[in-house]
Design an enzyme around this catalytic site. Structure first.
Site, PDB file in Angstrom:
ATOM      1  N   GLU A 117      54.398  -1.973  24.892  1.00 58.87           N
ATOM      2  CA  GLU A 117      54.868  -0.755  25.582  1.00 58.87           C
ATOM      3  C   GLU A 117      54.576   0.458  24.704  1.00 58.87           C
ATOM      4  O   GLU A 117      54.517   0.323  23.490  1.00 58.87           O
ATOM      5  CB  GLU A 117      56.408  -0.800  25.749  1.00 58.87           C
ATOM      6  CG  GLU A 117      56.926  -2.021  26.410  1.00 58.87           C
ATOM      7  CD  GLU A 117      58.441  -2.210  26.177  1.00 58.87           C
ATOM      8  OE1 GLU A 117      59.083  -1.332  25.573  1.00 58.87           O
ATOM      9  OE2 GLU A 117      58.948  -3.258  26.602  1.00 58.87           O
ATOM     10  N   LYS A 119      55.441   3.581  22.467  1.00 58.80           N
ATOM     11  CA  LYS A 119      56.637   3.948  21.710  1.00 58.80           C
ATOM     12  C   LYS A 119      56.902   5.419  21.987  1.00 58.80           C
ATOM     13  O   LYS A 119      56.094   6.280  21.652  1.00 58.80           O
ATOM     14  CB  LYS A 119      56.415   3.719  20.220  1.00 58.80           C
ATOM     15  CG  LYS A 119      57.658   3.958  19.400  1.00 58.80           C
ATOM     16  CD  LYS A 119      57.443   3.526  17.968  1.00 58.80           C
ATOM     17  CE  LYS A 119      58.729   3.596  17.172  1.00 58.80           C
ATOM     18  NZ  LYS A 119      59.270   4.939  17.058  1.00 58.80           N
ATOM     19  N   ASP A 121      58.526   8.979  21.565  1.00 58.72           N
ATOM     20  CA  ASP A 121      59.042   9.706  20.417  1.00 58.72           C
ATOM     21  C   ASP A 121      60.167  10.619  20.893  1.00 58.72           C
ATOM     22  O   ASP A 121      59.951  11.777  21.225  1.00 58.72           O
ATOM     23  CB  ASP A 121      57.917  10.530  19.789  1.00 58.72           C
ATOM     24  CG  ASP A 121      58.210  10.840  18.338  1.00 58.72           C
ATOM     25  OD1 ASP A 121      59.132  10.224  17.778  1.00 58.72           O
ATOM     26  OD2 ASP A 121      57.522  11.712  17.777  1.00 58.72           O
ATOM     27  N   TYR A 229      64.025   0.673  28.214  1.00 61.34           N
ATOM     28  CA  TYR A 229      63.249  -0.469  27.739  1.00 61.34           C
ATOM     29  C   TYR A 229      64.088  -1.607  27.182  1.00 61.34           C
ATOM     30  O   TYR A 229      63.555  -2.551  26.627  1.00 61.34           O
ATOM     31  CB  TYR A 229      62.241  -0.023  26.675  1.00 61.34           C
ATOM     32  CG  TYR A 229      62.878   0.872  25.604  1.00 61.34           C
ATOM     33  CD1 TYR A 229      63.842   0.390  24.737  1.00 61.34           C
ATOM     34  CD2 TYR A 229      62.491   2.203  25.482  1.00 61.34           C
ATOM     35  CE1 TYR A 229      64.421   1.208  23.781  1.00 61.34           C
ATOM     36  CE2 TYR A 229      63.062   3.027  24.531  1.00 61.34           C
ATOM     37  CZ  TYR A 229      64.037   2.525  23.685  1.00 61.34           C
ATOM     38  OH  TYR A 229      64.608   3.334  22.751  1.00 61.34           O
ATOM     39  N   LYS A 317      52.062   1.725  14.473  1.00 65.31           N
ATOM     40  CA  LYS A 317      51.987   3.186  14.422  1.00 65.31           C
ATOM     41  C   LYS A 317      50.540   3.667  14.529  1.00 65.31           C
ATOM     42  O   LYS A 317      49.672   3.205  13.794  1.00 65.31           O
ATOM     43  CB  LYS A 317      52.591   3.689  13.096  1.00 65.31           C
ATOM     44  CG  LYS A 317      54.116   3.574  13.039  1.00 65.31           C
ATOM     45  CD  LYS A 317      54.720   4.402  14.134  1.00 65.31           C
ATOM     46  CE  LYS A 317      56.073   4.956  13.920  1.00 65.31           C
ATOM     47  NZ  LYS A 317      56.450   5.683  12.814  1.00 65.31           N
ATOM     48  N   CYS A 411      49.054  47.600  20.967  1.00 62.95           N
ATOM     49  CA  CYS A 411      48.775  46.427  21.799  1.00 62.95           C
ATOM     50  C   CYS A 411      47.276  46.101  21.743  1.00 62.95           C
ATOM     51  O   CYS A 411      46.451  46.986  21.991  1.00 62.95           O
ATOM     52  CB  CYS A 411      49.203  46.720  23.232  1.00 62.95           C
ATOM     53  SG  CYS A 411      48.620  45.484  24.389  1.00 62.95           S
ATOM     54  N   CYS A 414      45.683  46.973  25.308  1.00 64.42           N
ATOM     55  CA  CYS A 414      45.576  48.303  25.915  1.00 64.42           C
ATOM     56  C   CYS A 414      45.745  49.449  24.922  1.00 64.42           C
ATOM     57  O   CYS A 414      45.574  50.611  25.292  1.00 64.42           O
ATOM     58  CB  CYS A 414      46.588  48.450  27.048  1.00 64.42           C
ATOM     59  SG  CYS A 414      48.281  48.580  26.477  1.00 64.42           S
ATOM     60  N   CYS A 429      54.380  44.840  24.309  1.00 71.15           N
ATOM     61  CA  CYS A 429      53.740  46.006  24.884  1.00 71.15           C
ATOM     62  C   CYS A 429      54.507  46.315  26.169  1.00 71.15           C
ATOM     63  O   CYS A 429      54.677  45.446  27.000  1.00 71.15           O
ATOM     64  CB  CYS A 429      52.286  45.673  25.200  1.00 71.15           C
ATOM     65  SG  CYS A 429      51.531  46.929  26.223  1.00 71.15           S
ATOM     66  N   CYS A 434      48.948  47.912  30.877  1.00 67.67           N
ATOM     67  CA  CYS A 434      48.313  46.889  30.066  1.00 67.67           C
ATOM     68  C   CYS A 434      47.582  45.876  30.954  1.00 67.67           C
ATOM     69  O   CYS A 434      48.198  45.223  31.792  1.00 67.67           O
ATOM     70  CB  CYS A 434      49.382  46.201  29.223  1.00 67.67           C
ATOM     71  SG  CYS A 434      48.678  44.970  28.170  1.00 67.67           S
TER      72      CYS A 434
HETATM   73  S1  IVH Z   1      62.875  -1.288  21.466  1.00 71.85           S
HETATM   74  C1  IVH Z   1      65.380  -3.653  18.835  1.00 71.85           C
HETATM   75  N1  IVH Z   1      61.015   0.003  22.819  1.00 71.85           N
HETATM   76  O1  IVH Z   1      61.887   3.530  18.488  1.00 71.85           O
HETATM   77  C2  IVH Z   1      64.531  -2.867  19.673  1.00 71.85           C
HETATM   78  N2  IVH Z   1      62.186   1.145  21.098  1.00 71.85           N
HETATM   79  O2  IVH Z   1      61.684   3.134  15.600  1.00 71.85           O
HETATM   80  C3  IVH Z   1      64.665  -1.436  19.446  1.00 71.85           C
HETATM   81  N3  IVH Z   1      61.558   3.479  20.840  1.00 71.85           N
HETATM   82  O3  IVH Z   1      65.292   3.042  17.896  1.00 71.85           O
HETATM   83  C4  IVH Z   1      64.184  -0.619  20.500  1.00 71.85           C
HETATM   84  N4  IVH Z   1      60.066   3.528  22.437  1.00 71.85           N
HETATM   85  O4  IVH Z   1      64.603   4.677  19.738  1.00 71.85           O
HETATM   86  C5  IVH Z   1      61.944   0.053  21.824  1.00 71.85           C
HETATM   87  N5  IVH Z   1      59.377   1.057  24.093  1.00 71.85           N
HETATM   88  C6  IVH Z   1      60.299   1.106  23.131  1.00 71.85           C
HETATM   89  C7  IVH Z   1      60.553   2.277  22.397  1.00 71.85           C
HETATM   90  C8  IVH Z   1      61.510   2.242  21.379  1.00 71.85           C
HETATM   91  C9  IVH Z   1      60.671   4.218  21.504  1.00 71.85           C
HETATM   92  C10 IVH Z   1      62.399   3.967  19.712  1.00 71.85           C
HETATM   93  C11 IVH Z   1      63.833   3.515  19.741  1.00 71.85           C
HETATM   94  C12 IVH Z   1      64.045   2.815  18.410  1.00 71.85           C
HETATM   95  C13 IVH Z   1      62.961   3.402  17.590  1.00 71.85           C
HETATM   96  C14 IVH Z   1      62.623   2.515  16.409  1.00 71.85           C
END
Ligand code: IVH
Length: 686
Positions: A117, A119, A121, A229, A317, A411, A414, A429, A434
């Site tokens: 999946e 990740k 942020d 998730y 990552k 500006c 203008c 401005c 303008c």
């Molecule tokens: S699973 C034990 N799935 O990443 C499983 N986490 O760095 C923990 N996160 O604390 C979570 N996308 O906040 C999972 N598809 C995803 C995620 C995800 C983002 C975050 C989550 C976790 C952090 C860990």
């Protein structure tokens, strides 16, 4: 109160709440609405009206997403199952090592089935549902104890207030990530930059900052999303695997990760990760990696947890999208509201597969804070597909030839002198001429709330502007039918209609005109207030901030903005030339500040039942005359306005001894008060 409510009303409230929730799901989760925004608003207003009238609100009502008062502090919440974090892998070798470890622990040679999946942020959240209703939302905190952010999470439209599933678990903790999409992140930072507020360093901070707001009315203005998730404690339902859980979540209207791949064997996992990394820029949100999970929950159980991370999952990552380059030039660009934003031109550099040659520097304080100079070598980061940011200056690379870029005094579009309000970072401005702002200004000028020139909407303004036919406000009143007939969008009738609409708009009312010319900070309400205090447009020429501040409800910001506007010679010339083109501004609102305060001032009104005008119109009328409106009857209500088919508010008003009036009586009340004021003032003859 719910005991006294007729069954048919209860049914209608339930039906409306369900229908609205379904349409929110179509809009915010599936991104595929089936009704118009106007239709949604109509249903919503009807529900709100019934809820107010009968004092009956369902816990899953969409009206419960807004309106919660600010908190003093967040309450602490203990998670029944700890919210874990994830171990990281920075190379495919480390991903393979993760797979070998799992096979070793499970004592097997067979290929393991994983899910992959994105990740997200953002900020990890736990949603607790009891008997299908959202009971509480909490942040991850330290994993064991977080904060109760229920009111804020409810403002996120894709968060279900009620689980819609065949089988509803008695209790379930659903976990996911609240995030902000990249467009919204950019927009938020742009706005913060203009206001001189510190910028969010990344989308994660923006999401976290928006959720951890004590005032939910701030959270509601940030477009936040959710992706679910995982789960914590569950009672009354059993899931066999991650993929089954995701399927159930999806079917129960929860937003789930944009992509969930099932991959048997680590080689397929790596192929999936590679695809994610390639598509990284296509996602509308920031993703810094992929999460790999053992799919089978029984195997997850057997693998268990290390200290804070599960053994059955890992986050791969992605490479950070960063690069180093040199700033060749710095310039200012003028936005449609006149704000001048600095931007840097780089020596082109490839970052994450894209050539980057410029980036916004947000505002002048940001340049100071980061000590950015022309000629500096800087670290630049790209988040997804959005405009890159300068992260920092590498000071070691300075040669001494770097140059500061001063705040512009004129500006760049203008040449007018710029204005910087006290305590504000934004440099603006304020010229009516303008070119960078003129299109937007004309669209606003002609809009319904302004001069109301029918047929001069966005598309036609674009067209006329691009053909060089309107470059200033004045040009509108110089347009000839023949000019229009040469354009692709116009025929005899439509051209005549527009010319007629322009002609009609020449008879203008001062309040509307003041709003229409788009003076910074002057909205409809402020424009009306000005018209009550200045009889003629010319009375505002050369106005000082002090004169404006004397008017009740006018603040310093507006005062400085008005004074800057009316002390700009070019602006005055435009106003005068509009007049010479036939613009005739009258003012019937002028009552002077002394009386302007009176009308319905100090009175609070509540409305029940159906009135001859829409609620919004009646509320506007009351507020325009200095009164207040409220949705609930209390001892401090001055009048209950009673329409057809009144609700329970009428009984409540009677029991509290609150006076009741009809809509025609309200109109009379306003008239009567105005007459009293005007006569005593002796300035206006009726
Ligand atoms: S699973 C034990 N799935 O990443 C499983 N986490 O760095 C923990 N996160 O604390 C979570 N996308 O906040 C999972 N598809 C995803 C995620 C995800 C983002 C975050 C989550 C976790 C952090 C860990």
């Amino acid at each position: 109160m719910s005991d006294n409510i007729p069954e048919d009303i209860k049914d209608e409230i339930e039906k409306l709440a369900k229908e609205l929730n379904y349409h929110s799901y179509r809009y915010y989760v599936l991104d595929s609405p089936v009704i118009s925004d106007a239709e949604y608003d109509r249903l919503y207003r009807r529900l709100k009206e019934l809820e107010d009238d009968y004092d009956y609100v369902r816990p899953d009502s969409p009206t419960q997403r807004i309106g919660a008062p600010p908190l003093e502090k967040f309450e602490k919440v203990k998670h029944t199952e700890p919210m874990l974090s994830l171990d990281n892998a920075f190379s495919y070798d480390e991903v393979k090592e993760f797979d070998r470890r799992i096979k070793r622990l499970l004592d097997t040679d067979e290929e393991i089935e994983y899910t992959v999946e994105p990740k997200y942020d953002g900020l990890a959240i736990e949603l607790t549902y009891r008997n299908g209703l959202l009971f509480r939302a909490s942040t991850r905190g330290d994993g064991y104890e977080g904060e109760d952010v229920t009111q804020n999470i409810k403002t996120i439209r894709s968060v279900p207030l009620k689980i819609e599933a065949v089988k509803i678990p008695e209790e379930i903790d659903i976990r996911g990530e609240v995030y902000i999409d990249l467009d919204e992140f950019e927009k938020l930072n742009r706005q913060r930059g203009e206001k001189g507020e510190p910028l969010f360093a990344n989308p994660r901070n923006a999401a976290a900052g928006s959720v951890r707001q004590l005032d939910p009315s701030i959270t509601t203005t940030r477009r936040l999303y959710l992706s679910c998730y995982g789960i914590g404690t569950v009672k009354g339902i059993n899931f066999k695997s991650q993929s089954e859980l995701i399927k159930w979540l999806k079917g129960s209207r929860f937003p789930t990760p944009a992509k969930v791949e099932i991959a048997k064997g680590i080689d397929k996992v790596i192929t999936a990760i590679k695809e994610f990394e390639e598509k990284r820029g296509d996602f509308s949100f920031e993703t810094d990696g992929a999460v790999i999970k053992v799919n089978d929950f029984r195997l997850q159980q057997r693998l268990g947890v290390k200290t804070r991370e599960p053994r059955w999952a890992i986050a791969y990552k992605f490479q950070a999208h960063q690069g180093t380059t040199r700033i060749k030039e710095i310039h200012g660009s003028v936005g449609r509201t006149g704000v001048i934003t600095p931007f840097a031109v780089f020596e082109p550099v490839r970052i994450g597969g894209v050539t980057v040659s410029r980036s916004t520097l947000h505002n002048w304080d940001e340049i100071e804070r980061k000590d950015i100079k022309i000629g500096d070598t800087v670290v630049v980061e790209r988040a997804g597909d959005v405009i890159p940011h300068v992260i920092m200056v590498i000071k070691e690379k300075r040669t001494g030839d770097e140059k500061k870029f001063p705040i512009p005094e004129k500006c760049p579009a203008c040449g007018s002198r710029v204005v910087r309000e006290e305590g504000e970072v934004a440099v603006r401005c304020v010229s009516l001429h303008c070119p960078a702002q003129v299109r937007e200004k004309i669209i606003h000028f002609a809009s319904r709330g302004g001069m109301d020139i029918e047929g001069l909407g966005e598309k036609n303004v674009e067209l006329l502007y691009s053909r060089g036919l309107i470059k200033h406000f004045e040009n509108i009143y110089k347009l000839k039918k023949g000019d229009l007939l040469e354009l692709p969008r116009f025929a005899e009738k439509s051209a005549q209609n527009l010319i007629d609409a322009i002609e009609r708009s020449k008879h203008a009312i001062l309040a509307k005109f003041l709003f229409a010319i788009g003076i910074l900070h002057v909205g409809e309400y402020a424009a009306k207030l000005l018209a009550k205090n200045f009889k003629r447009l010319e009375d505002l020429y050369k106005v000082t901030p002090e004169t404006i501040i004397e008017i009740k409800q006018m603040g310093e910001k507006i005062a400085f903005s008005l004074s800057a506007f009316f002390n700009d010679g070019k602006n005055i010339k435009t106003l005068e030339s509009l007049k010479s083109l036939g613009l005739n501004i009258t003012n019937q609102d002028f009552v002077s500040s002394k009386t302007a305060e009176k009308s319905l001032a100090g009175l609070t009104f509540v409305i029940t039942g159906i009135l001859p005008k829409s609620r919004k119109e009646v509320e506007d009328l009351i507020e325009a005359n200095g009164g207040h409106t409220s949705s609930a009857v209390s001892a401090s209500t001055s009048y209950l306005i009673v329409g057809e088919d009144p609700g329970l508010k009428l009984e409540k008003a009677k029991s509290l001894g609150v006076k009741t009036i009809s809509y025609p009586e309200l109109s009379k009340l306003i008239e009567k008060n105005q007459k009293i004021q005007r006569c005593s003032d002796g300035q206006i003859n009726l």
